[in-house]
Design a protein around this motif. Sequence first.
Motif, short mmCIF file in Angstrom:
data_model
loop_
_atom_site.label_atom_id
_atom_site.label_comp_id
_atom_site.label_asym_id
_atom_site.label_seq_id
_atom_site.Cartn_x
_atom_site.Cartn_y
_atom_site.Cartn_z
N LEU A 110 0.83 -1.21 0.00
CA LEU A 110 0.00 0.00 0.00
C LEU A 110 0.87 1.25 0.00
O LEU A 110 0.61 2.21 -0.76
CB LEU A 110 -0.91 -0.01 1.23
CG LEU A 110 -1.83 1.21 1.40
CD1 LEU A 110 -2.80 1.34 0.22
CD2 LEU A 110 -2.61 1.11 2.71
N ASN A 111 1.90 1.27 0.82
CA ASN A 111 2.79 2.44 0.88
C ASN A 111 3.52 2.66 -0.44
O ASN A 111 3.64 3.79 -0.92
CB ASN A 111 3.80 2.28 2.02
CG ASN A 111 3.14 2.34 3.38
OD1 ASN A 111 2.11 3.00 3.55
ND2 ASN A 111 3.70 1.65 4.36
N LYS A 112 3.99 1.58 -1.04
CA LYS A 112 4.69 1.70 -2.32
C LYS A 112 3.72 2.15 -3.42
O LYS A 112 4.10 2.91 -4.33
CB LYS A 112 5.33 0.35 -2.71
CG LYS A 112 6.39 -0.14 -1.74
CD LYS A 112 7.55 0.83 -1.63
CE LYS A 112 8.76 0.25 -0.89
NZ LYS A 112 8.47 -0.30 0.42
N SER A 113 2.47 1.69 -3.33
CA SER A 113 1.46 2.10 -4.31
C SER A 113 1.17 3.59 -4.20
O SER A 113 1.04 4.30 -5.21
CB SER A 113 0.16 1.31 -4.10
OG SER A 113 0.36 -0.05 -4.33
N LYS A 114 1.10 4.08 -2.96
CA LYS A 114 0.83 5.52 -2.74
C LYS A 114 1.97 6.36 -3.31
O LYS A 114 1.73 7.37 -3.97
CB LYS A 114 0.66 5.80 -1.25
CG LYS A 114 -0.65 5.29 -0.67
CD LYS A 114 -0.72 5.60 0.83
CE LYS A 114 -2.04 5.13 1.43
NZ LYS A 114 -2.10 5.38 2.90
N SER A 115 3.20 5.94 -3.04
CA SER A 115 4.35 6.69 -3.56
C SER A 115 4.35 6.72 -5.08
O SER A 115 4.61 7.76 -5.70
CB SER A 115 5.66 6.04 -3.06
OG SER A 115 5.75 6.09 -1.66
N THR A 116 4.04 5.59 -5.69
CA THR A 116 4.00 5.52 -7.15
C THR A 116 2.88 6.37 -7.70
O THR A 116 3.06 7.08 -8.71
CB THR A 116 3.79 4.05 -7.60
OG1 THR A 116 4.86 3.27 -7.06
CG2 THR A 116 3.80 3.94 -9.11
N TYR A 117 1.71 6.32 -7.05
CA TYR A 117 0.57 7.13 -7.51
C TYR A 117 0.90 8.62 -7.43
O TYR A 117 0.63 9.38 -8.38
CB TYR A 117 -0.66 6.81 -6.67
CG TYR A 117 -1.85 7.66 -7.02
CD1 TYR A 117 -2.49 7.50 -8.25
CD2 TYR A 117 -2.34 8.62 -6.14
CE1 TYR A 117 -3.59 8.28 -8.59
CE2 TYR A 117 -3.44 9.39 -6.47
CZ TYR A 117 -4.05 9.23 -7.69
OH TYR A 117 -5.13 10.01 -8.02
N HIS A 118 1.49 9.05 -6.32
CA HIS A 118 1.86 10.47 -6.17
C HIS A 118 2.85 10.88 -7.26
O HIS A 118 2.74 11.98 -7.83
CB HIS A 118 2.47 10.73 -4.78
CG HIS A 118 1.47 10.59 -3.68
ND1 HIS A 118 1.84 10.29 -2.38
CD2 HIS A 118 0.12 10.68 -3.67
CE1 HIS A 118 0.76 10.24 -1.63
NE2 HIS A 118 -0.29 10.46 -2.38
N LEU A 119 3.81 10.02 -7.53
CA LEU A 119 4.81 10.34 -8.55
C LEU A 119 4.16 10.43 -9.93
O LEU A 119 4.47 11.35 -10.72
CB LEU A 119 5.90 9.26 -8.55
CG LEU A 119 7.00 9.43 -9.59
CD1 LEU A 119 7.70 10.78 -9.44
CD2 LEU A 119 8.02 8.29 -9.47
N LEU A 120 3.26 9.51 -10.24
CA LEU A 120 2.58 9.54 -11.54
C LEU A 120 1.77 10.82 -11.70
O LEU A 120 1.74 11.43 -12.78
CB LEU A 120 1.67 8.32 -11.69
CG LEU A 120 2.37 6.97 -11.87
CD1 LEU A 120 1.36 5.83 -11.80
CD2 LEU A 120 3.12 6.91 -13.21
N GLN A 121 1.10 11.23 -10.63
CA GLN A 121 0.32 12.47 -10.69
C GLN A 121 1.23 13.69 -10.87
O GLN A 121 0.91 14.62 -11.62
CB GLN A 121 -0.51 12.63 -9.41
CG GLN A 121 -1.62 11.60 -9.26
CD GLN A 121 -2.57 11.61 -10.44
OE1 GLN A 121 -3.18 12.63 -10.78
NE2 GLN A 121 -2.70 10.47 -11.10
N ALA A 122 2.38 13.68 -10.20
CA ALA A 122 3.32 14.79 -10.34
C ALA A 122 3.87 14.85 -11.76
O ALA A 122 4.07 15.94 -12.32
CB ALA A 122 4.47 14.62 -9.33
N MET A 123 4.11 13.70 -12.36
CA MET A 123 4.63 13.66 -13.73
C MET A 123 3.61 14.24 -14.72
O MET A 123 3.97 14.89 -15.71
CB MET A 123 4.96 12.22 -14.11
CG MET A 123 6.17 11.66 -13.39
SD MET A 123 6.37 9.86 -13.63
CE MET A 123 6.65 9.79 -15.40
N ILE A 124 2.33 14.01 -14.45
CA ILE A 124 1.28 14.54 -15.32
C ILE A 124 1.18 16.05 -15.18
O ILE A 124 1.04 16.79 -16.16
CB ILE A 124 -0.07 13.89 -14.98
CG1 ILE A 124 -0.04 12.41 -15.33
CG2 ILE A 124 -1.21 14.58 -15.72
CD1 ILE A 124 -1.25 11.64 -14.84
N ALA A 125 1.27 16.53 -13.92
CA ALA A 125 1.06 17.96 -13.66
C ALA A 125 2.25 18.83 -14.01
O ALA A 125 2.11 20.01 -14.30
CB ALA A 125 0.71 18.15 -12.17
#
Length: 448
Positions: A110-125
């Motif tokens: 779950l923690n690794k998924s959250k980190s990956t999700y945050h990074l993916l969102q930052a890459m989009i923005a």
Amino acid sequence: MELRRHNVEVNDADPFANDWLARKGFANQLTNIIENNKQGEVVIGLSGQWGEGKTTFVKMWQKHMEKKEISSIYFDAFEYDYLEDVFLSLAIEIYNYAKANGLTVKEDYLNKSKSTYHLLQAMIAKTAPINIDSTLQEKLTHDESPILDISEVIKNSLNFALDNAFEQALKQKEVFRDFKDSLSQLATQASNQDMPLVIIIDELDRCKPSFAVEVLEKIKHLFLVESVVFVLSMHHEQLEESIKKVYGQNIDAHTYLQKFIDYPTRLPTADLSNNSNRRKYFWNQVDFIGLPVRSSHSMNRSYELFLILSIRYDLSYRQLNKALQNYKYLIASLDLNSDYSYPTMFLMVFISILKVKSGTLISKIRNNSATYQDLVEGISEVRGQNDFNLEVLQNLIRISFLTRSSFRETEHGSHESDFYNNFSSLIGEDENKVLMNLVQRLESFEDY
């Protein structure tokens, strides 16, 4: 009679107990592929036309694997289509599975998924022009020197952006690697006998094109790891159309799709050339879609006619399913007090089958240009067998062309009398509207 569609019951003790299409052997073949690829990192493409029972099959197969202690997750892609974010949708489904099964690695995942999700969102923005513009704005706001060298500010901003991009790329690689490792550990823990975790992606062809393509790409780049096998249940021709809508008509969509698939397979079709198989499948489908059974002698005779005509027109099981659904719509449109007489039932069967088999004849009926010969040509014999129900149908088609004056002037038997009693309001002096009315009634149920 309910109009809603029913789902085939999957028996826990015998998953293929209701396997009307005899696909258990194919399920064993797929299971062998899983067992021979214990290391995972494999994608199986399971292709089938719409209405061929892909969802029913994969749910039976999932239970079959469960009995062999092969862990699996079922992911309905269409159910998550509205969320837009593929990573979040799939990551949540995997976490829910880990939580439900008490896997100890679930929190790390779950923690690794959250980190990956945050990074993916930052890459989009994040975009470079905005970063440079923000730096310039800061300089202009806080620099008190009377002379501002804009070129120097831009050069420094570009250097900072490039250095930062390099650091970010290293960070991204590390975050993605950690996520993949956590997923692989989760998959390893999920199995009791060194088997991969099987993730079934269903309804992919029903999703928005952008979502469907992103599912493929996210699987390839983030979720396809050691100890995981993906199964893509899809109508591959439709998925190829989605690829073209995303990347343009000039792309070789078939080649693009095959890049994601290691084992392309096709769901076996039923052998309905065997009349015994056809009869068994037919009655199972009658029960499955909720058609009334044995409610009247006329109704039972109409089913026998349905079977004979399905042989005559060589209906595939997909066409047979559609024709039965057409029949269900027409039956549901009858008055509840209807006695389900021969003329009504038989002509409804005929129109239901004709609608899936001959658009040309349906068009002629709709335009009131069909002739008796057009409609009965070729149905007098079925593979060399005469059938009383076919004779009745031919007679009903014949008298459907009679006018009101013809009925008044001629003596008729019971079938003609029943026909007149059922359709007197549709029998005109100059033209027949009985079959036309049934076609219009059926077409009122078509998709928008």
